[in-house]
Write an enzyme that holds these catalytic residues in place. Structure first.
Site: not given
Ligand code: SF4
Length: 510
Positions: A8, A273, A389, A426, A486, A489
């Site tokens: 969102c 992220c 990307d 994620c 983060c 992933c």
């Molecule tokens: S896991 Fe990947 S997509 Fe999810 S918040 Fe972390 S960096 Fe972002």
């Protein structure tokens, strides 16, 4: 390309009814809600399923009132119908408002899931509306907690209703609790990504960023006008001069004619992220002091360096061009081509008017044809470096490569990915929640692919070669230390305990 979706986007507006001059809004403070639709339009990239807002107006019987509908912002707010739109704006006018755009990464898509959620109550400080951006990694535990409260019931799936009941439960009793204390207590329960905007029937507002800062949140002031949004673009487009990022674990409270910033949760190493810069955020946004456009450009420069180092072919042979996969691959593709000294050409045109369509074509090839048009005049007989990307599921990319050869007449396709391989799910608000949904893990033995693994993936995709950026490129190109991002992933290393546990369960189930 893989049409990944965010949970969102959120926005907030507050006009203090005082004499300070405001460059952005010169009209009646009660009409500032008109700016909300504009903000939500600028956040449309973060959700196209539903849009809505709640406003506060002490001169209205409904002190707090919420309007929300399914559809894009222009559909939900009837922007193509002048009178209907004007009537919504009039009915819901107010000097404070919170807004939301939704895409569901989990749970149903009906109107009752659209946000803001409003909880009505006869007591003004118990009557509130809120909207949130994120995803709770410990949702199962939180649902169990709410269901353990005497006579509480959850009528919907997902996390929004759970948060509403947790706030309601914290507001029980006869004494009006301190807003900072409420959200401090809440932060001890919630785990994951949860940026929140909250408004009650006293006209008090809270804007809050989760302690890890997983999702971005920006704010700005201009005299008596305050605004906040998931990204900087809506604030920039309204004309705010100094746009700041709210620090992780901080909240802004607007009450009693003043704005105050509080630390409601202990400082922890942030976990922004990285995908926001690589893919999700508007390319014109600046998040946590780092420009999305410049980050993507640097990712493209890194791809160019890799190309030179590998020397798989001579990109300056006069027959090689760089082609971006529109639109998020464009900044990286342009920068890569510039660094290599060759042309970046839009050999692939995206149909901008397809958008979120309910008329789903029968198969993936039709879907790709509906969305993309290869320009034969640009592509025929060429060797192309196709800049993407990221690759999450790969299904669309595979079809697209075939389409480029068949309809575009391309001779060779070399896929270059401006991101490392996505190897883990994620749990924080992006719709890739299981390992099975991901393409790369089926081929890779570790996070950094070997030459043989890349060759196997290229063969499977139908590409002549495939190259990803290495792990360390992400932090370097965004300009933030890896420890502040983060990257779960791409590394499998999660910033929360629930994330780590859920990943372990995923691996066991594989
Ligand atoms: S896991 Fe990947 S997509 Fe999810 S918040 Fe972390 S960096 Fe972002």
């Amino acid at each position: 390309m893989d049409e990944l979706r965010h949970e969102c986007g959120i926005a907030a507006l507050y006009h203090f009814a005082d004499d300070r001059s405001c460059h952005i809004w010169k009209g009646d403070p009660d009409q500032t809600t008109r700016l909300m639709t504009r903000m939500l339009l600028d956040l449309q990239n973060r959700g196209q399923l539903a849009a809505g807002f709640s406003s506060f107006n002490p001169d209205r019987d409904q002190l707090l009132d919420t309007y929300k509908e399914l559809g894009t912002v222009s559909e939900a707010f009837k922007m193509a119908h002048e009178h209907k739109h004007a009537s919504i704006m009039e009915d819901f006018a107010g000097r404070a408002s919170i807004g939301h755009v939704r895409y569901a990464t989990c749970g149903p898509t009906g109107r009752s899931y659209a946000q803001p959620f409003e909880r009505r109550h006869g007591c003004k400080w118990k009557w509130f509306a809120f909207a949130f951006n994120g995803n709770l990694a410990n949702l199962a535990e939180l649902r169990a907690e709410v269901e353990s409260y005497k006579d509480y019931h959850l009528a919907r799936e997902g996390d929004t209703e759970v948060i509403m009941h947790l706030i309601s439960h914290a507001l029980r009793g006869d004494e009006k609790p301190d807003l900072v204390k409420i959200f401090t207590a809440l932060s001890r329960k919630l785990e994951g990504a949860y940026n929140l905007v909250f408004l009650n029937a006293l006209g008090e507002m809270v804007v809050l960023r989760d302690p890890l800062g997983l999702r971005p949140l920006c704010y700005a002031t201009d005299g008596p006008l305050f605004a906040a949004a998931s990204e900087s673009v809506p604030l920039l487009n309204m004309g705010f001069q100094k746009i700041q990022s709210l620090e992780p674990g901080e909240m802004i409270v607007l009450q009693d004619g003043a704005m105050t910033v509080h630390r409601y949760a202990e400082p922890r190493p942030s976990a922004h992220c990285f995908f926001e810069w690589v893919y999700f955020a508007n390319v014109a946004s600046t998040l946590d002091g780092r420009s999305v456009y410049l980050s993507r450009s640097r990712l493209g420069e890194e791809l160019a360096k890799l190309e030179e180092e590998m020397g798989l072919f001579d990109p300056r042979d006069g027959n090689t061009i760089v082609v971006p996969v529109p639109d998020t691959g464009k900044a990286a593709a342009d920068a890569m081509a510039y660094a290599l000294g060759i042309r970046s050409q839009e050999g692939l045109i995206r149909n901008r008017y397809v958008g979120r369509t309910f008329i789903e074509p029968g198969n993936r090839a039709d879907k790709v044809r509906l969305k993309f048009t290869p320009l034969r005049e640009v592509l025929e007989g060429k060797r192309i470096i196709l800049v993407e990307d990221s690759i999450v599921r790969s299904t669309t990319l595979k079809t697209l490569l075939g389409f480029l050869r068949e309809a575009g007449g391309v001779k060779e396709i070399h896929v270059r990915v401006a991101c490392p391989p996505i190897v883990a799910p994620c749990f924080y608000g992006i719709d890739m929640a299981t390992v099975d949904q991901l393409y790369a893990p089926k081929f890779l033995s570790c996070n950094e692919p070997t030459r043989d693994e890349l060759a196997a993936m290229a063969y499977d995709l139908g590409a002549d070669s495939l190259v990803y950026l290495p792990l360390d490129a992400v932090a370097k190109c965004i300009g933030l230390p890896a420890e502040r991002l983060c990257r779960a992933c791409i590394t499998g290393d999660y910033p929360t305990e629930s994330g780590r546990k859920r990943y372990e369960l995923e691996l066991v189930a594989k």
